[in-house]
Design a protein around this motif. Structure first.
Motif, PDB file in Angstrom:
ATOM      1  N   LEU A 174      15.908  -7.267 -25.248  1.00  0.00           N
ATOM      2  CA  LEU A 174      15.202  -6.121 -25.752  1.00  0.00           C
ATOM      3  C   LEU A 174      14.481  -5.004 -24.732  1.00  0.00           C
ATOM      4  O   LEU A 174      14.767  -4.072 -24.961  1.00  0.00           O
ATOM      5  CB  LEU A 174      13.744  -6.721 -26.695  1.00  0.00           C
ATOM      6  N   ASN A 175      14.378  -5.656 -23.583  1.00  0.00           N
ATOM      7  CA  ASN A 175      13.742  -4.742 -22.348  1.00  0.00           C
ATOM      8  C   ASN A 175      14.959  -4.068 -21.949  1.00  0.00           C
ATOM      9  O   ASN A 175      14.810  -2.877 -21.614  1.00  0.00           O
ATOM     10  CB  ASN A 175      13.117  -5.602 -21.322  1.00  0.00           C
ATOM     11  N   GLU A 176      16.120  -4.683 -21.762  1.00  0.00           N
ATOM     12  CA  GLU A 176      17.230  -3.900 -21.404  1.00  0.00           C
ATOM     13  C   GLU A 176      17.443  -2.754 -22.281  1.00  0.00           C
ATOM     14  O   GLU A 176      17.793  -1.580 -21.625  1.00  0.00           O
ATOM     15  CB  GLU A 176      18.498  -4.889 -21.203  1.00  0.00           C
ATOM     16  N   LYS A 177      17.498  -3.051 -23.813  1.00  0.00           N
ATOM     17  CA  LYS A 177      17.717  -2.250 -24.786  1.00  0.00           C
ATOM     18  C   LYS A 177      16.731  -0.902 -24.685  1.00  0.00           C
ATOM     19  O   LYS A 177      17.046   0.124 -24.605  1.00  0.00           O
ATOM     20  CB  LYS A 177      17.823  -2.795 -25.972  1.00  0.00           C
ATOM     21  N   HIS A 178      15.623  -1.357 -24.490  1.00  0.00           N
ATOM     22  CA  HIS A 178      14.509  -0.259 -24.148  1.00  0.00           C
ATOM     23  C   HIS A 178      14.594   0.814 -23.194  1.00  0.00           C
ATOM     24  O   HIS A 178      14.580   1.758 -23.157  1.00  0.00           O
ATOM     25  CB  HIS A 178      13.230  -1.064 -24.305  1.00  0.00           C
ATOM     26  N   THR A 179      14.871   0.080 -22.063  1.00  0.00           N
ATOM     27  CA  THR A 179      15.326   0.636 -20.839  1.00  0.00           C
ATOM     28  C   THR A 179      16.409   1.580 -21.028  1.00  0.00           C
ATOM     29  O   THR A 179      16.256   2.806 -20.476  1.00  0.00           O
ATOM     30  CB  THR A 179      15.453  -0.157 -19.611  1.00  0.00           C
ATOM     31  N   LYS A 180      17.543   1.135 -21.657  1.00  0.00           N
ATOM     32  CA  LYS A 180      18.750   2.092 -21.821  1.00  0.00           C
ATOM     33  C   LYS A 180      18.156   3.368 -23.079  1.00  0.00           C
ATOM     34  O   LYS A 180      18.575   4.355 -22.423  1.00  0.00           O
ATOM     35  CB  LYS A 180      19.716   1.143 -22.619  1.00  0.00           C
ATOM     36  N   ASN A 181      17.457   2.919 -23.732  1.00  0.00           N
ATOM     37  CA  ASN A 181      17.074   4.112 -24.744  1.00  0.00           C
ATOM     38  C   ASN A 181      16.164   4.933 -24.018  1.00  0.00           C
ATOM     39  O   ASN A 181      16.289   6.217 -24.133  1.00  0.00           O
ATOM     40  CB  ASN A 181      16.276   3.463 -25.680  1.00  0.00           C
ATOM     41  N   ILE A 182      15.241   4.601 -23.021  1.00  0.00           N
ATOM     42  CA  ILE A 182      14.578   5.510 -22.388  1.00  0.00           C
ATOM     43  C   ILE A 182      15.306   6.496 -21.406  1.00  0.00           C
ATOM     44  O   ILE A 182      15.137   7.737 -21.227  1.00  0.00           O
ATOM     45  CB  ILE A 182      13.350   4.727 -21.549  1.00  0.00           C
ATOM     46  N   ARG A 183      16.413   5.780 -20.624  1.00  0.00           N
ATOM     47  CA  ARG A 183      17.316   6.566 -19.803  1.00  0.00           C
ATOM     48  C   ARG A 183      18.017   7.468 -20.660  1.00  0.00           C
ATOM     49  O   ARG A 183      18.031   8.750 -20.366  1.00  0.00           O
ATOM     50  CB  ARG A 183      18.250   5.513 -19.169  1.00  0.00           C
ATOM     51  N   GLU A 184      18.449   7.192 -21.623  1.00  0.00           N
ATOM     52  CA  GLU A 184      19.315   7.978 -22.799  1.00  0.00           C
ATOM     53  C   GLU A 184      18.213   9.329 -23.235  1.00  0.00           C
ATOM     54  O   GLU A 184      18.572  10.426 -23.227  1.00  0.00           O
ATOM     55  CB  GLU A 184      19.823   7.590 -24.178  1.00  0.00           C
ATOM     56  N   PHE A 185      16.877   8.995 -23.697  1.00  0.00           N
ATOM     57  CA  PHE A 185      16.131   9.932 -24.198  1.00  0.00           C
ATOM     58  C   PHE A 185      15.710  11.058 -23.001  1.00  0.00           C
ATOM     59  O   PHE A 185      15.703  12.121 -23.209  1.00  0.00           O
ATOM     60  CB  PHE A 185      14.711   9.364 -24.545  1.00  0.00           C
ATOM     61  N   ASN A 186      15.495  10.533 -21.582  1.00  0.00           N
ATOM     62  CA  ASN A 186      15.261  11.394 -20.483  1.00  0.00           C
ATOM     63  C   ASN A 186      16.385  12.291 -20.265  1.00  0.00           C
ATOM     64  O   ASN A 186      16.255  13.288 -19.893  1.00  0.00           O
ATOM     65  CB  ASN A 186      14.869  10.435 -19.467  1.00  0.00           C
ATOM     66  N   LYS A 187      17.577  11.798 -20.438  1.00  0.00           N
ATOM     67  CA  LYS A 187      18.898  12.519 -20.118  1.00  0.00           C
ATOM     68  C   LYS A 187      18.718  13.635 -21.306  1.00  0.00           C
ATOM     69  O   LYS A 187      19.070  14.551 -20.727  1.00  0.00           O
ATOM     70  CB  LYS A 187      20.192  11.562 -20.069  1.00  0.00           C
ATOM     71  N   GLU A 188      18.674  13.301 -22.425  1.00  0.00           N
ATOM     72  CA  GLU A 188      18.774  14.240 -23.527  1.00  0.00           C
ATOM     73  C   GLU A 188      17.723  15.298 -23.409  1.00  0.00           C
ATOM     74  O   GLU A 188      17.846  16.279 -23.866  1.00  0.00           O
ATOM     75  CB  GLU A 188      18.698  13.514 -24.796  1.00  0.00           C
ATOM     76  N   PHE A 189      16.324  14.819 -22.883  1.00  0.00           N
ATOM     77  CA  PHE A 189      15.290  15.507 -22.835  1.00  0.00           C
ATOM     78  C   PHE A 189      15.462  16.649 -21.750  1.00  0.00           C
ATOM     79  O   PHE A 189      15.315  18.120 -21.632  1.00  0.00           O
ATOM     80  CB  PHE A 189      14.017  14.722 -22.490  1.00  0.00           C
ATOM     81  N   LYS A 190      16.279  16.221 -20.608  1.00  0.00           N
ATOM     82  CA  LYS A 190      16.567  17.197 -19.553  1.00  0.00           C
ATOM     83  C   LYS A 190      17.490  18.158 -20.100  1.00  0.00           C
ATOM     84  O   LYS A 190      17.690  19.299 -19.708  1.00  0.00           O
ATOM     85  CB  LYS A 190      16.993  16.354 -18.168  1.00  0.00           C
ATOM     86  N   GLN A 191      18.558  17.725 -20.669  1.00  0.00           N
ATOM     87  CA  GLN A 191      19.585  18.681 -20.939  1.00  0.00           C
ATOM     88  C   GLN A 191      18.897  19.644 -22.170  1.00  0.00           C
ATOM     89  O   GLN A 191      19.380  20.835 -22.249  1.00  0.00           O
ATOM     90  CB  GLN A 191      20.842  17.934 -21.702  1.00  0.00           C
ATOM     91  N   TYR A 192      18.067  19.191 -22.966  1.00  0.00           N
ATOM     92  CA  TYR A 192      17.518  20.029 -23.666  1.00  0.00           C
ATOM     93  C   TYR A 192      16.570  21.107 -23.060  1.00  0.00           C
ATOM     94  O   TYR A 192      16.387  22.439 -23.492  1.00  0.00           O
ATOM     95  CB  TYR A 192      16.489  19.317 -24.835  1.00  0.00           C
ATOM     96  N   ASN A 193      15.799  20.708 -22.202  1.00  0.00           N
ATOM     97  CA  ASN A 193      15.136  21.702 -21.287  1.00  0.00           C
ATOM     98  C   ASN A 193      16.061  22.756 -20.556  1.00  0.00           C
ATOM     99  O   ASN A 193      15.794  23.696 -20.392  1.00  0.00           O
ATOM    100  CB  ASN A 193      14.204  20.896 -20.220  1.00  0.00           C
ATOM    101  N   LYS A 194      17.245  22.238 -19.994  1.00  0.00           N
ATOM    102  CA  LYS A 194      17.969  23.261 -19.501  1.00  0.00           C
ATOM    103  C   LYS A 194      18.725  24.097 -20.455  1.00  0.00           C
ATOM    104  O   LYS A 194      18.555  25.309 -20.080  1.00  0.00           O
ATOM    105  CB  LYS A 194      19.296  22.319 -18.664  1.00  0.00           C
ATOM    106  N   LYS A 195      18.858  23.744 -21.657  1.00  0.00           N
ATOM    107  CA  LYS A 195      19.433  24.850 -22.697  1.00  0.00           C
ATOM    108  C   LYS A 195      18.164  25.835 -22.790  1.00  0.00           C
ATOM    109  O   LYS A 195      18.599  26.775 -23.070  1.00  0.00           O
ATOM    110  CB  LYS A 195      19.638  24.010 -23.823  1.00  0.00           C
ATOM    111  N   ASN A 196      17.033  25.291 -23.128  1.00  0.00           N
ATOM    112  CA  ASN A 196      15.833  26.319 -23.418  1.00  0.00           C
ATOM    113  C   ASN A 196      15.195  26.810 -22.311  1.00  0.00           C
ATOM    114  O   ASN A 196      14.525  27.768 -22.372  1.00  0.00           O
ATOM    115  CB  ASN A 196      14.783  25.418 -24.339  1.00  0.00           C
ATOM    116  N   SER A 197      15.730  26.690 -21.040  1.00  0.00           N
ATOM    117  CA  SER A 197      15.294  27.550 -19.815  1.00  0.00           C
ATOM    118  C   SER A 197      16.041  28.628 -19.536  1.00  0.00           C
ATOM    119  O   SER A 197      16.720  29.055 -19.719  1.00  0.00           O
ATOM    120  CB  SER A 197      15.422  26.557 -18.601  1.00  0.00           C
TER     121      SER A 197
END
Length: 161
Positions: free
Chosen positions: A138-161
């Protein structure tokens, strides 16, 4: 003639006593071996403790239901190691004393009861190990989800910048 009968009876009694002595000695020896095997199984359970698993999971930042579940597992584990295993050690020590004093039936009952308790503990620890590994997954899955979220969030910020 009665002298011969008396001698024969005495010889029969001596033979019976020797046979009984051998039976008791053999039973005691066998019982002591069984107690030793039971102690070895107990030591195997102790040596395969889940202490490291609990330490690793404690390092995780659990909260909410996961933390509550982990605490429940910790309590179960502590009861097994602090109460049940110590009780079995004491009972096996008692069984050794009984066997030494030729209280064969009492010693045998104690040994068998404790062997079944050890098997029960072993099964519960196996289940607990599986449940603890679920925390790590569960922790590994949670960590993976957080990384994916952070990656998508960074991409979203790049598009909106």
């Amino acid at each position: 003639m009665s002298n011969h009968i008396l001698t024969l009876a005495l010889i029969i009694i001596i033979i019976i006593l020797i046979i009984l002595g051998l039976i008791f000695y053999t039973a005691r020896y066998s019982l002591q071996k069984n107690i030793k095997r039971t102690e070895e199984k107990l030591n195997s359970v102790i040596n395969n403790s889940l202490e490291n698993d609990f330490k690793n999971i404690k390092k995780l930042k659990l909260n909410g239901e996961s933390l509550k579940q982990f605490k429940d597992y910790s309590k179960k584990y502590n009861v097994i190691f602090d109460v049940e295993i110590n009780s079995i050690k004491d009972a096996l020590s008692k069984a050794k004393k009984f066997a030494h004093n030729y209280k064969i039936i009492s010693a045998n009952n104690l040994q068998k009861r404790n062997l079944s308790q050890i098997e029960s503990i072993n099964k519960r620890l196996q289940v607990l190990k599986i449940e603890l590994s679920d925390f790590e997954k569960l922790n590994e899955k949670h960590t993976k989800n957080i990384r994916e979220f952070n990656k998508e969030f960074k991409q979203y910020n790049k598009k909106n910048s």
